[in-house]
Design an enzyme around this catalytic site. Structure first.
Site, PDB file in Angstrom:
ATOM      1  N   VAL A  52      -2.125  59.006  -9.029  1.00  0.00           N
ATOM      2  CA  VAL A  52      -2.422  57.667  -8.510  1.00  0.00           C
ATOM      3  C   VAL A  52      -2.219  56.569  -9.546  1.00  0.00           C
ATOM      4  O   VAL A  52      -2.332  55.389  -9.225  1.00  0.00           O
ATOM      5  CB  VAL A  52      -3.843  57.549  -7.919  1.00  0.00           C
ATOM      6  CG1 VAL A  52      -3.989  58.388  -6.674  1.00  0.00           C
ATOM      7  CG2 VAL A  52      -4.889  57.881  -8.951  1.00  0.00           C
ATOM      8  N   TYR A  87     -12.884  66.683 -16.193  1.00  0.00           N
ATOM      9  CA  TYR A  87     -11.869  66.350 -15.188  1.00  0.00           C
ATOM     10  C   TYR A  87     -11.437  64.885 -15.296  1.00  0.00           C
ATOM     11  O   TYR A  87     -10.246  64.563 -15.313  1.00  0.00           O
ATOM     12  CB  TYR A  87     -12.415  66.665 -13.792  1.00  0.00           C
ATOM     13  CG  TYR A  87     -11.546  66.172 -12.672  1.00  0.00           C
ATOM     14  CD1 TYR A  87     -10.349  66.822 -12.348  1.00  0.00           C
ATOM     15  CD2 TYR A  87     -11.901  65.050 -11.921  1.00  0.00           C
ATOM     16  CE1 TYR A  87      -9.538  66.362 -11.314  1.00  0.00           C
ATOM     17  CE2 TYR A  87     -11.102  64.588 -10.888  1.00  0.00           C
ATOM     18  CZ  TYR A  87      -9.931  65.241 -10.582  1.00  0.00           C
ATOM     19  OH  TYR A  87      -9.123  64.792  -9.577  1.00  0.00           O
ATOM     20  N   SER A 129      -3.299  62.681 -11.699  1.00  0.00           N
ATOM     21  CA  SER A 129      -3.195  64.032 -11.127  1.00  0.00           C
ATOM     22  C   SER A 129      -2.030  64.846 -11.675  1.00  0.00           C
ATOM     23  O   SER A 129      -1.969  66.058 -11.456  1.00  0.00           O
ATOM     24  CB  SER A 129      -3.059  63.953  -9.608  1.00  0.00           C
ATOM     25  OG  SER A 129      -4.245  63.485  -9.039  1.00  0.00           O
ATOM     26  N   LYS A 148      -2.922  67.805 -13.579  1.00  0.00           N
ATOM     27  CA  LYS A 148      -3.320  69.055 -12.909  1.00  0.00           C
ATOM     28  C   LYS A 148      -2.276  70.158 -13.100  1.00  0.00           C
ATOM     29  O   LYS A 148      -2.612  71.349 -13.081  1.00  0.00           O
ATOM     30  CB  LYS A 148      -3.555  68.795 -11.420  1.00  0.00           C
ATOM     31  CG  LYS A 148      -4.703  67.827 -11.150  1.00  0.00           C
ATOM     32  CD  LYS A 148      -4.739  67.377  -9.695  1.00  0.00           C
ATOM     33  CE  LYS A 148      -5.846  66.350  -9.457  1.00  0.00           C
ATOM     34  NZ  LYS A 148      -5.826  65.812  -8.074  1.00  0.00           N
ATOM     35  N   TYR A 180      -0.095  65.383  -2.316  1.00  0.00           N
ATOM     36  CA  TYR A 180      -1.177  65.216  -1.355  1.00  0.00           C
ATOM     37  C   TYR A 180      -0.639  65.445   0.063  1.00  0.00           C
ATOM     38  O   TYR A 180       0.088  66.406   0.278  1.00  0.00           O
ATOM     39  CB  TYR A 180      -1.802  63.807  -1.484  1.00  0.00           C
ATOM     40  CG  TYR A 180      -2.062  63.394  -2.907  1.00  0.00           C
ATOM     41  CD1 TYR A 180      -2.927  64.135  -3.715  1.00  0.00           C
ATOM     42  CD2 TYR A 180      -1.445  62.280  -3.451  1.00  0.00           C
ATOM     43  CE1 TYR A 180      -3.177  63.752  -5.027  1.00  0.00           C
ATOM     44  CE2 TYR A 180      -1.691  61.902  -4.761  1.00  0.00           C
ATOM     45  CZ  TYR A 180      -2.553  62.642  -5.539  1.00  0.00           C
ATOM     46  OH  TYR A 180      -2.795  62.268  -6.830  1.00  0.00           O
TER      47      TYR A 180
END
Lengths: 313, 313, 313, 313
Positions: free
Chosen positions: B265, B195, B68, B71, B247
């Site tokens: 993660v 993705y 992530s 991102k 998160y």
């Protein structure tokens, strides 16, 4: 991006001129009848520098209802008294929900996400009440705010408190809901009355900017050399304001203003530039998530002019 | 709280020694089989100062799956290409929900709360795909990361991408869900494949710290004098990392570490000290909300030793 | 409240006259393009008495897409094959949510509330597929329906199935979501294709009324003396139709009509008067929860004229 | 499946013998302390035939707290007074949520899904209070129940009512929540007190079976020839019991028992076989959704022995 302290007064004057010239947008909080009576088109701003100098413009010396901004002070009191034990009863994550949502409480068994949503602040009020009457608790809260603001004239507007009690079914619902999990130490009605009272404290932008100075200086009240809270705790209070200070508009405030801050539905916002300054701004019309429309805009303009942002240098 | 740059290596070494001596806690992400094969007890940390100096300790030169963290890079690409138009398709509020929750999407008609939750990042992938193939898009993403990290060796781990695709029902569900609101410009399967690929980019702590330097210096890549993004945009990316980077543990990270950061993660965390330094840390075992257990701890120790925090001075 | 069988034709004719004279209300399902092409102002009704006599009026011999009514047949097949084991994968409570909501699935770990919401019917399709191709499964489903309707002409409208597949992102999202809990035995795409196919079966009111007769007679197909299902199971299928047969309008249907029934977004409703009759009604315009507007009204009028209701005598 | 009335006493005796021989399962409702004091291992059953004959077995003449069963009576009173106007304030769909959930209320702006969940029954109490005191309202409710049960001895257990008030935070939360939408006509505390009182009415199985006879005979009290409600309304009350009578276990009850019924956390269940009989059963231990464990089992056995089910013939 560069400015001198001498420019600050000019900047505040220009911002005041600019925002008050805009066509009115947003509405005054209407669910508390007493608040709805305020002249909606007022605007004030005050900046307190770390060294104690104060600059202000507009209606910066008019009293207004600080409402949820008081939650920063009650959380500070709770941290001074109970330290990290308060995190057993309240979380420290943004809520991602409208400011008085009860859904999240059901999902998380009555533990509010953070001390700045209504449910969290009511829990904090229960925590610091310690079997006393609402009046006794309010005496302590007022005393604390007067000390950090160095101003003994700060008072509660009892008419607002009574107005909130009369229309306070949503907060009563939240309180009884949490009590249903066996989480309350004091009578629900007493806690609610204390909560409505501390939300009804009235202050001016100038008083509020002064009261926030300990958060500028890592917990230290420089004017008297007293540590209000430890450095670590001051930083953590700032982090809570950053993450949770503007209900479901906290991300937006961080994005546009870039400072830790706490808003109230009375139209006030208190913000902190670590190491440099505290800022209080007030204008009663609110945007759709409940934050001062002109207040946020003024802070955005101020941080653009001064370069103040925790996200840049 | 005071330290000199000379102390930095010692600090990193001591932190590495301290955290690797702790009994193992947390689990490696197991829902992506390929990630579960990683040796869970590795730990690396790298610090890049604003002037370009690099310090590191532990397994800072081992490649890991950035997941992530990617991102942040795709969001930066989207902002460079489309500016504030991207906020029509994705919000910028913390989600207050587990990282792959679909509930919020239903409530808000398929618009993800922010670009760092899975649904938001999938939306960003759709936004920047512009009718191209996943391979063409990946070429652009890799190119961008190689440029800001000044390292042409950065690659995708195709085995991880394929592993994610095979077990990617939750993300497929999110993507089809958003597509059901008519919000997708490209084929769902193509967007998902892109993705999964950008999540499968592998980097070392050192590469990652370097890649984040433009966020330290208000958007400027000092090594070559190029503005990656404008000052305003760099600050806003930092604000997004602060508010939404971990998160449902974003509040906790702000509270304990006090810096903008983004976790993955794979066990990596990339953090920014505006004006001073970027930090990358990696250790595969995750806490219960999905953030690196030792990584967060190491950052907490580092900020305590250095005084680095956006919430103090 | 009293009527003779001789009156039934008159009653059906009068109802048809009355409802078709009303100004048009409601809309044809528009999310499946092929269904949107149907003439919206058609209306048909058929009643099959327990002894096999058929009465009908209006467009009772026009084919229409049975859509969710097919879920009664696939659930019956699942019960015949696996008995009460199917309740491990699907519940039997009303959903209290719009018919394709994914929220409940998240709360209950991917187990749909009942076999008549989309997620539940997709789960049933997965259950009865048993490793076969969608075509093989469809052969079995068609065969079953032809047998209970005593009509070998019943077919799938492939154009509708393809139309559903193209616009089926919401159902794809539901299926991948459940698959993400590890609950699927067959490939998601195969299960979806089978599901879209059985929803695309076309039948007339007359065929549908005949097909439901086994639910009138405690599981027995009186015309050939064969038990389609046991008495107990027939009653339970009726209870499922009563509790869950009309999406989030099931309470309303029970309140107004008082019979077990199942509706489809093609505008059909199949209802059962235990011991007495089965009824099929069809009219494409839907009310806001997705049930046939005129169909429900016609059933309400019919039960008032005949006294048929499971809630009185 | 066939039985004569003469067999009924034998059937009830055998069921009583069978269920009381089972090992104890389930727990007595513990959140109302006064209810927790009841001997958990009692069991009673009573059947009133349409012609007035009564059969009973076990502890059928022991008084117990009818709790939510009272909601059928208050809803009947509301329908007699205000007719279909009550549906402006309360819905008639199953809730699909645990029995005291507040989430649904938030989604649907304070309008409860049906009159049998707590929020709905509190709304009904507010509707029928009409500015009177709780005592005056209770007088009317008691009078109504005494009339339909033909028994003037029926009373409120004030100890239970007070016990409920003391531990009633969840219901207080629901009531204040609805009041926050401006939906209450009377003072929240008064409505709650009336609600706790009518839940605290005590009756025997025999009294309860008699009181339900008007729902067996399409609204008619055959013993005196008086219409308690119209035929249409009696059927609709039965439909409400079918759809919403057992909290989130309503589907299960329909599936297993196949009759309209209403349960209470005191362990009672009142059920209706239209045209034939009313049944009351009582046993304090509850299953996990709050319905009498042995009560449900006994009804399932009874309907299997008698063939009574609205879903078969």
């Amino acid at each position: 991006m560069t400015f001198t302290v001498e420019d600050l007064q000019t900047i505040l004057d220009e911002i005041t001129l600019a925002v008050t010239a805009l066509p009115a947008e947003g509405e005054v909080a209407c669910y508390i009848p007493q608040l709805a009576e305020v002249d909606p088109d007022q605007f004030g701003i005050a900046v307190a520098l770390a060294d104690g100098q104060i600059f202000h413009a507009g209606d910066a010396q008019t009293l207004f209802s600080i409402q949820s901004i008081s939650k920063v002070f009650t959380t500070t009191i709770a941290l001074r008294k109970f330290g990290d034990d308060i995190w057993k009863r309240v979380g420290r994550e943004p809520s991602g929900d409208p400011f008085n949502s009860i859904v999240q409480l059901e999902m998380e068994c009555g533990k509010p996400r953070n001390p700045f949503i209504n449910a969290g602040a009511i829990t904090i009020a229960d925590t610091i009440m310690e079997g006393r009457t609402p009046d006794e608790l309010m005496e302590e809260i007022l005393q604390f705010i007067r000390e950090i603001a160095h101003d003994d004239s700060i008072q509660i507007d009892k008419k607002v408190a009574e107005s909130e009690l009369k229309t306070g079914d949503r907060n009563a619902s939240l309180a009884h809901f949490m009590a249903s999990f066996g989480l309350f130490e004091n009578a629900v009605d007493d806690v609610l009355w204390a909560y409505f009272n501390h939300c009804s404290i009235t202050m001016t932008c100038e008083q509020l900017a002064k009261a926030a100075l300990f958060l500028v200086s890592d917990g230290l009240d420089k004017s008297c050399g007293v540590n209000v809270v430890s450095e670590k705790r001051a930083r953590r209070i700032n982090s809570l304001m950053m993450m949770c200070g503007h209900y479901d508009g906290s991300g937006e405030f961080a994005f546009r203003v870039g400072l830790p801050g706490k808003s109230g539905v009375g139209g006030g916002i208190m913000a902190v530039v670590p190491g440099k300054a505290s800022i209080a701004v007030w204008s009663p019309r609110l945007d759709k998530v409940g934050n001062s429309y002109l207040g946020t805009l003024a802070l955005e303009m101020l941080t653009q002019r001064t370069g103040w942002s925790v996200f840049g240098h």
